[in-house]
Design an enzyme around this catalytic site. Structure first.
Site, PDB file in Angstrom:
ATOM      1  N   ASP A  62      36.502 -34.630  37.749  1.00 19.16           N
ATOM      2  CA  ASP A  62      36.560 -36.364  37.797  1.00 19.16           C
ATOM      3  C   ASP A  62      35.892 -36.218  36.014  1.00 19.16           C
ATOM      4  O   ASP A  62      35.476 -37.861  35.478  1.00 19.16           O
ATOM      5  CB  ASP A  62      35.126 -36.987  38.656  1.00 19.16           C
ATOM      6  CG  ASP A  62      35.380 -37.091  39.564  1.00 19.16           C
ATOM      7  OD1 ASP A  62      37.039 -37.125  40.153  1.00 19.16           O
ATOM      8  OD2 ASP A  62      34.753 -37.789  40.489  1.00 19.16           O
ATOM      9  N   HIS A 270      38.296 -17.767  12.418  1.00 15.71           N
ATOM     10  CA  HIS A 270      38.462 -18.777  13.247  1.00 15.71           C
ATOM     11  C   HIS A 270      37.028 -18.623  14.060  1.00 15.71           C
ATOM     12  O   HIS A 270      37.501 -19.690  15.377  1.00 15.71           O
ATOM     13  CB  HIS A 270      38.959 -19.643  13.655  1.00 15.71           C
ATOM     14  CG  HIS A 270      39.961 -21.182  12.373  1.00 15.71           C
ATOM     15  ND1 HIS A 270      40.667 -20.972  12.453  1.00 15.71           N
ATOM     16  CD2 HIS A 270      39.338 -20.964  11.075  1.00 15.71           C
ATOM     17  CE1 HIS A 270      41.241 -21.196  11.022  1.00 15.71           C
ATOM     18  NE2 HIS A 270      40.214 -21.266  10.145  1.00 15.71           N
ATOM     19  N   ASP A 287      30.903 -21.975   8.961  1.00 16.20           N
ATOM     20  CA  ASP A 287      31.100 -23.109   8.374  1.00 16.20           C
ATOM     21  C   ASP A 287      31.530 -24.249   9.614  1.00 16.20           C
ATOM     22  O   ASP A 287      32.290 -24.305  10.875  1.00 16.20           O
ATOM     23  CB  ASP A 287      33.538 -22.067   9.474  1.00 16.20           C
ATOM     24  CG  ASP A 287      34.062 -23.183   8.171  1.00 16.20           C
ATOM     25  OD1 ASP A 287      33.799 -24.197   8.154  1.00 16.20           O
ATOM     26  OD2 ASP A 287      34.820 -22.484   7.791  1.00 16.20           O
ATOM     27  N   ASP A 298      33.238 -30.183   6.119  1.00 17.58           N
ATOM     28  CA  ASP A 298      34.602 -29.354   5.947  1.00 17.58           C
ATOM     29  C   ASP A 298      33.448 -27.949   4.579  1.00 17.58           C
ATOM     30  O   ASP A 298      34.046 -28.083   3.800  1.00 17.58           O
ATOM     31  CB  ASP A 298      35.302 -28.785   6.260  1.00 17.58           C
ATOM     32  CG  ASP A 298      36.847 -27.563   6.662  1.00 17.58           C
ATOM     33  OD1 ASP A 298      35.466 -26.877   7.125  1.00 17.58           O
ATOM     34  OD2 ASP A 298      37.534 -27.600   6.628  1.00 17.58           O
ATOM     35  N   HIS A 373      43.945 -16.631   4.093  1.00 16.79           N
ATOM     36  CA  HIS A 373      43.968 -17.651   4.230  1.00 16.79           C
ATOM     37  C   HIS A 373      43.937 -18.656   2.683  1.00 16.79           C
ATOM     38  O   HIS A 373      43.897 -17.869   1.928  1.00 16.79           O
ATOM     39  CB  HIS A 373      43.116 -17.659   4.928  1.00 16.79           C
ATOM     40  CG  HIS A 373      42.316 -17.722   4.392  1.00 16.79           C
ATOM     41  ND1 HIS A 373      41.105 -19.087   3.371  1.00 16.79           N
ATOM     42  CD2 HIS A 373      40.722 -17.139   4.945  1.00 16.79           C
ATOM     43  CE1 HIS A 373      40.097 -18.756   3.164  1.00 16.79           C
ATOM     44  NE2 HIS A 373      39.895 -17.391   4.058  1.00 16.79           N
ATOM     45  N   HIS A 377      42.903 -27.649   2.022  1.00 14.63           N
ATOM     46  CA  HIS A 377      43.710 -28.290   1.975  1.00 14.63           C
ATOM     47  C   HIS A 377      43.577 -29.329   2.721  1.00 14.63           C
ATOM     48  O   HIS A 377      41.975 -29.821   1.888  1.00 14.63           O
ATOM     49  CB  HIS A 377      43.542 -28.039   3.673  1.00 14.63           C
ATOM     50  CG  HIS A 377      42.411 -27.626   4.597  1.00 14.63           C
ATOM     51  ND1 HIS A 377      41.660 -29.397   5.519  1.00 14.63           N
ATOM     52  CD2 HIS A 377      41.667 -26.757   4.792  1.00 14.63           C
ATOM     53  CE1 HIS A 377      40.080 -28.381   5.442  1.00 14.63           C
ATOM     54  NE2 HIS A 377      40.426 -27.096   5.097  1.00 14.63           N
ATOM     55  N   HIS A 384      41.946 -30.357   8.903  1.00 16.78           N
ATOM     56  CA  HIS A 384      43.107 -30.373   8.221  1.00 16.78           C
ATOM     57  C   HIS A 384      44.218 -31.331   7.882  1.00 16.78           C
ATOM     58  O   HIS A 384      45.206 -32.174   8.677  1.00 16.78           O
ATOM     59  CB  HIS A 384      43.922 -28.937   9.070  1.00 16.78           C
ATOM     60  CG  HIS A 384      43.030 -27.927   8.553  1.00 16.78           C
ATOM     61  ND1 HIS A 384      43.567 -27.140   9.473  1.00 16.78           N
ATOM     62  CD2 HIS A 384      41.876 -27.375   8.109  1.00 16.78           C
ATOM     63  CE1 HIS A 384      42.577 -25.509   9.102  1.00 16.78           C
ATOM     64  NE2 HIS A 384      41.569 -25.896   8.713  1.00 16.78           N
ATOM     65  N   GLU A 401      37.888 -23.191  -0.735  1.00 16.64           N
ATOM     66  CA  GLU A 401      37.578 -22.368   0.547  1.00 16.64           C
ATOM     67  C   GLU A 401      37.686 -20.712   0.288  1.00 16.64           C
ATOM     68  O   GLU A 401      37.869 -20.199   2.112  1.00 16.64           O
ATOM     69  CB  GLU A 401      37.424 -23.087   1.955  1.00 16.64           C
ATOM     70  CG  GLU A 401      38.600 -23.802   1.980  1.00 16.64           C
ATOM     71  CD  GLU A 401      38.566 -23.626   3.906  1.00 16.64           C
ATOM     72  OE1 GLU A 401      38.326 -22.677   4.372  1.00 16.64           O
ATOM     73  OE2 GLU A 401      39.212 -24.511   4.149  1.00 16.64           O
ATOM     74  N   TYR A 405      36.789 -10.548   3.315  1.00 15.88           N
ATOM     75  CA  TYR A 405      36.102 -10.294   4.607  1.00 15.88           C
ATOM     76  C   TYR A 405      36.600  -9.417   5.040  1.00 15.88           C
ATOM     77  O   TYR A 405      37.939  -8.452   4.712  1.00 15.88           O
ATOM     78  CB  TYR A 405      36.858 -10.928   6.078  1.00 15.88           C
ATOM     79  CG  TYR A 405      36.827 -12.537   5.559  1.00 15.88           C
ATOM     80  CD1 TYR A 405      36.534 -13.547   6.028  1.00 15.88           C
ATOM     81  CD2 TYR A 405      38.737 -13.287   4.826  1.00 15.88           C
ATOM     82  CE1 TYR A 405      36.104 -14.896   5.282  1.00 15.88           C
ATOM     83  CE2 TYR A 405      37.976 -14.592   4.687  1.00 15.88           C
ATOM     84  CZ  TYR A 405      37.147 -15.033   4.799  1.00 15.88           C
ATOM     85  OH  TYR A 405      37.114 -16.571   5.038  1.00 15.88           O
ATOM     86  N   ARG A 426      32.456 -16.659   3.249  1.00 21.25           N
ATOM     87  CA  ARG A 426      33.530 -17.350   2.624  1.00 21.25           C
ATOM     88  C   ARG A 426      32.243 -18.550   1.761  1.00 21.25           C
ATOM     89  O   ARG A 426      31.143 -19.019   2.537  1.00 21.25           O
ATOM     90  CB  ARG A 426      34.423 -17.980   3.834  1.00 21.25           C
ATOM     91  CG  ARG A 426      34.845 -19.313   3.116  1.00 21.25           C
ATOM     92  CD  ARG A 426      36.395 -19.553   4.493  1.00 21.25           C
ATOM     93  NE  ARG A 426      36.012 -20.223   5.975  1.00 21.25           N
ATOM     94  CZ  ARG A 426      35.730 -19.027   6.832  1.00 21.25           C
ATOM     95  NH1 ARG A 426      36.207 -17.955   7.081  1.00 21.25           N
ATOM     96  NH2 ARG A 426      35.391 -19.763   7.813  1.00 21.25           N
ATOM     97  N   GLU A 428      32.577 -22.126   0.943  1.00 20.61           N
ATOM     98  CA  GLU A 428      33.945 -24.160   1.000  1.00 20.61           C
ATOM     99  C   GLU A 428      33.050 -25.421   0.565  1.00 20.61           C
ATOM    100  O   GLU A 428      31.839 -25.685   1.592  1.00 20.61           O
ATOM    101  CB  GLU A 428      34.449 -23.613   2.859  1.00 20.61           C
ATOM    102  CG  GLU A 428      35.507 -25.143   2.775  1.00 20.61           C
ATOM    103  CD  GLU A 428      35.573 -25.011   4.257  1.00 20.61           C
ATOM    104  OE1 GLU A 428      35.235 -24.541   4.977  1.00 20.61           O
ATOM    105  OE2 GLU A 428      37.103 -25.694   4.608  1.00 20.61           O
TER     106      GLU A 428
HETATM  107  N1  GLY Z   1      36.730 -24.772   9.170  1.00 20.77           N
HETATM  108  C1  GLY Z   1      38.574 -24.949   9.527  1.00 20.77           C
HETATM  109  C2  GLY Z   1      38.525 -24.823   7.812  1.00 20.77           C
HETATM  110  O1  GLY Z   1      38.043 -24.228   7.304  1.00 20.77           O
HETATM  111  O2  GLY Z   1      39.933 -25.526   7.241  1.00 20.77           O
HETATM  112 MN    MN Z   2      38.264 -25.762   5.649  1.00 26.05          MN
HETATM  113 MN    MN Z   3      36.082 -24.867   7.152  1.00 26.22          MN
END
Ligand code: GLY
Ligand code: MN
Ligand code: MN
Length: 459
Positions: A62, A270, A287, A298, A373, A377, A384, A401, A405, A426, A428
């Site tokens: 439910d 991720h 993150d 973000d 990566h 974005h 995103h 960002e 790694y 990272r 960002e």
């Molecule tokens: N948190 C996902 C990214 O940094 O794009």
């Molecule tokens: Mn991001």
């Molecule tokens: Mn992020």
């Protein structure tokens, strides 16, 4: 309306609508109305647009998933209810039962006291014009009739048709288009993204206010973690600290699942399982993004769980920081969307070469082993967010960002000493593009290693 009446109306609105805080602002409905008008102005003369609210999705038994409105629909209406469809038309939609036409018609749920007792208050057809500033509203039960009547004689239908696989039955939109073309007239089907994407890319004052708030709250989460993190804590305990700060400071929820990756998990881009127990000497990538008024931040910070960076961690961290500074500096009006990416990559390559991790003749492929990566974005209603990915423009909001790694497999491939293993970093941040250069919106939590150490030491 006099002042008192206006505030009484806003108060009643808060009580009854059960919507996010941003709609409580007295002028929000004018913002949404102006967006609809701008959309209609860009439509072809003989066209109609149909934009649907997100459906409710069952989770189990439910229980449904927490409802999250479709971003396009919300951008144009401010309505946080399922079972609703917005119809926009330049020539006007003929309103059944009257002699009037409307450029905007919202089909939505009618109020139902029994349902409201279970699920909360609904705005309802009668109150929608006043509360949402929409020109006309009718019951969602009339959807089929209105869909047919608006495409009759139209040459273009703006409608998002989700991808359907070959092995799936036709979705409702395709079915409707097919039948309407057979029964009525032929018309082109165009993705409304062509109009909506450039609109959503350029953030207006209302959006910037909400985004800044989401970013500020997210910064508080990072600060709380920096102040309380200790070796031995579980990733989910760090996550709980972050998300406590989100909710405590008024965010509705996370804009995406929080990534809390410690030790080897700091190298999983991720990762969001968040179950590992941290150990002395771990790096932790956090993150995260609070969602406030439907806009998400973000922001990534990477911290040494012990409160102090090792020499190798600091060396890697400093390269990423330098790359990020270069990326942010490249985020200027008129530059290619890829400019921050290219500037950051160049610094990562240079830094890894200086440190002796990469050879002088290492190519882009080798850099990608460490940074697989992209670096930017758009950011907004979606983490995103939509955008044209052309040149950077005033009032775009983007992330910058970069990362490095060094997973165990990368460390082995490059024959690196153990001290470099499992260092994932990272950093960002969220950046507003302005005529005066990039504006760092996410300044609340520190980025420099010495400052992070200071906060972690309680200074
Ligand atoms: N948190 C996902 C990214 O940094 O794009
Ligand atoms: Mn991001
Ligand atoms: Mn992020």
């Amino acid at each position: 309306m006099n002042r008192i009446m206006k505030w009484v109306a806003i108060f009643l609105f808060c009580l009854t609508a059960g919507q996010t805080a941003e709609l409580f602002s007295a002028d929000a409905k004018e913002v949404y109305a102006a967006r609809r008008q701008a959309f209609v102005e860009k439509m072809g003369a003989n066209s109609v647009a149909i934009i649907k609210a997100a459906p409710e999705v069952n989770r189990n038994g439910d229980v449904d998933y927490f409802y999250r409105q479709n971003s396009d629909f919300y951008y144009l209406t401010g309505l946080d209810e399922p079972e609703a469809v917005l119809i926009l038309s330049k020539r006007g939609v003929f309103l059944r039962g009257s002699f009037q036409r409307a450029n905007e018609l919202l089909l939505m749920r009618e109020r139902n006291p029994h349902r409201e007792m279970w699920d909360g208050y609904m705005i309802g057809v009668e109150r929608a014009p006043d509360m949402l500033g929409i020109e006309a509203a009718r019951s969602i039960d009339e959807l089929e009739t209105y869909m047919t009547s608006v495409v009759r004689g139209a040459d273009t239908l703006y409608l998002k048709v989700e991808n359907v696989g070959f092995d799936q039955p036709l979705n409702a939109e395709l079915d409707f288009i097919k039948k309407a073309r057979q029964r009525l007239n032929d018309f082109a089907v165009v993705d409304p993204a062509g109009i909506l994407v450039p609109m959503r890319q350029k953030k207006d004052a209302h959006e910037l206010e909400l985004l800044k708030k989401a970013i500020e709250i997210t910064g508080k989460g990072h600060l709380d973690v920096m102040r309380t993190a200790k070796p031995g804590m579980y990733e989910y305990q760090l996550e709980a600290t972050l998300e406590h700060a989100f909710q405590y400071n008024g965010a509705e929820r996370e804009g995406f699942p929080s990534i809390v990756g410690s030790g080897p998990n700091s190298c999983i881009l991720h990762y969001n399982t968040n179950r590992r127990q941290t150990e002395k000497g771990d790096m932790v990538v956090l993150d995260i993004g609070a969602e406030y008024g439907m806009y998400t931040a973000d922001i990534t910070r990477t911290i040494p769980i012990s409160g102090k960076f090792t020499k190798e961690q600091k060396a890697i961290y400093s390269i990423v920081l330098e790359a990020q500074d270069a990326g942010i500096a490249a985020a200027v009006v008129g530059a290619s969307f890829r400019a921050p990416n290219m500037a950051a990559y160049a610094k990562i390559q240079e830094g890894l070469q200086k440190l002796g991790i990469l050879k002088e003749d290492a190519g882009r492929g080798a850099v990608r082993d460490f940074l697989p990566h992209g670096v930017s974005h758009y950011l907004g209603l979606d983490v995103h967010d939509v955008g044209t990915y052309g040149n950077l423009q005033v009032n775009d909001v983007i992330t910058v960002e970069p990362g490095i790694y060094i997973s165990e497999s990368v460390a082995k491939k490059y024959d690196l000493p153990k001290a470099y293993w499992n260092i994932g970093v990272r950093i960002e941040d969220d950046v507003l593009i302005t005529d005066n250069g990039p504006e760092l919106l996410s300044f609340h939590a520190p980025r420099k290693p010495e400052e992070i150490e200071k906060v972690m030491a309680g200074k």
